[in-house]
Scaffold this motif. Sequence first.
Motif, PDB file in Angstrom:
ATOM      1  N   ARG A  79       0.840  -1.203   0.000  1.00  0.00           N
ATOM      2  CA  ARG A  79       0.000   0.000   0.000  1.00  0.00           C
ATOM      3  C   ARG A  79       0.875   1.253   0.000  1.00  0.00           C
ATOM      4  O   ARG A  79       0.647   2.190  -0.771  1.00  0.00           O
ATOM      5  CB  ARG A  79      -0.920   0.004   1.220  1.00  0.00           C
ATOM      6  CG  ARG A  79      -1.803   1.248   1.311  1.00  0.00           C
ATOM      7  CD  ARG A  79      -2.643   1.284   2.580  1.00  0.00           C
ATOM      8  NE  ARG A  79      -3.699   0.289   2.595  1.00  0.00           N
ATOM      9  CZ  ARG A  79      -3.706  -0.803   3.367  1.00  0.00           C
ATOM     10  NH1 ARG A  79      -2.703  -1.028   4.210  1.00  0.00           N
ATOM     11  NH2 ARG A  79      -4.701  -1.662   3.319  1.00  0.00           N
ATOM     12  N   THR A  93      -6.959   5.697  -5.357  1.00  0.00           N
ATOM     13  CA  THR A  93      -7.921   4.606  -5.219  1.00  0.00           C
ATOM     14  C   THR A  93      -7.652   3.491  -6.230  1.00  0.00           C
ATOM     15  O   THR A  93      -8.307   2.449  -6.184  1.00  0.00           O
ATOM     16  CB  THR A  93      -9.343   5.117  -5.487  1.00  0.00           C
ATOM     17  OG1 THR A  93      -9.348   5.657  -6.820  1.00  0.00           O
ATOM     18  CG2 THR A  93      -9.758   6.194  -4.512  1.00  0.00           C
ATOM     19  N   ASP A 171      -9.806  -0.766  -0.083  1.00  0.00           N
ATOM     20  CA  ASP A 171      -9.473   0.636   0.201  1.00  0.00           C
ATOM     21  C   ASP A 171     -10.330   1.573  -0.649  1.00  0.00           C
ATOM     22  O   ASP A 171     -10.834   2.585  -0.174  1.00  0.00           O
ATOM     23  CB  ASP A 171      -7.993   0.924  -0.102  1.00  0.00           C
ATOM     24  CG  ASP A 171      -7.067   0.363   0.979  1.00  0.00           C
ATOM     25  OD1 ASP A 171      -7.572  -0.281   1.919  1.00  0.00           O
ATOM     26  OD2 ASP A 171      -5.847   0.579   0.865  1.00  0.00           O
ATOM     27  N   GLN A 174     -13.826   1.829   0.632  1.00  0.00           N
ATOM     28  CA  GLN A 174     -13.911   2.627   1.866  1.00  0.00           C
ATOM     29  C   GLN A 174     -13.759   4.111   1.599  1.00  0.00           C
ATOM     30  O   GLN A 174     -14.248   4.939   2.345  1.00  0.00           O
ATOM     31  CB  GLN A 174     -12.840   2.152   2.851  1.00  0.00           C
ATOM     32  CG  GLN A 174     -13.333   0.943   3.630  1.00  0.00           C
ATOM     33  CD  GLN A 174     -12.280   0.339   4.520  1.00  0.00           C
ATOM     34  OE1 GLN A 174     -11.270   0.999   4.796  1.00  0.00           O
ATOM     35  NE2 GLN A 174     -12.496  -0.863   4.973  1.00  0.00           N
TER      36      GLN A 174
END
Length: 176
Positions: A79, A93, A171, A174
């Motif tokens: 990440r 994203t 991710d 979210q």
Amino acid sequence: MRKLVIAALLAAPSLVMAWPWSQDMMNQPSIKPQEGQPYPMLKRSIPVQGIPTTVANRDEAKGLVNPTPATAESIDNGRTLFKIYCSACHGLTGKADSPVSPKIGAISLVDSYVQETLTPGWIWGTITFGSYVMPAYGVPKANAQSRGSNDLSVQERWDVVNYVRNGLVNDANQAM
Ligand code: HEC
């Protein structure tokens, strides 16, 4: 007399080096060239031979089995690396929503093409060798079009693959 003064002024610059204070800046505690052992280079500051990659191109990488389990640690590292290396083009994203994405045709990485169709080995190979527009992060000179930085180790590239396949979609959802 006047001529003499002018001649002396013209000659002055050549004497400058001889004045006692002209070396003040040199006489300081810093280490001079050729003086003592050089400091060891910071790790990876000069990639002399590059980071070893055992396959020659993306096609050969396609069938590689990911040797790195998708542990939380690997995904977390992926990440961080994704934000640094990939987000500029593919968006934070991964949905190709950065200002640059449409300009260079970066694709969304959350779609089924990258999430299901491509093999992990191919994604690793894309990071390693670059693609058509995308730069290489492992073997920059393997492909004439793929200028790159040789920045990510073999392990780090697998960490990014683990994040792309096991963390990115979560991710992105979210973030909505
Ligand atoms: C300089 C912009 C740029 C950066 C940075 C970048 N990409 Fe790309 N990427 C692209 C573009 C443009 C494409 C689509 C065209 C192509 O294949 O070159 C692409 C395509 C891809 C593909 C699909 C390859 C295929 O076979 O269709 C994957 C997977 C990918 N990128 C992952 C990544 C990952 C992971 C990173 C970070 C390590 C990254 N990209 C960094 C621009 C970029």
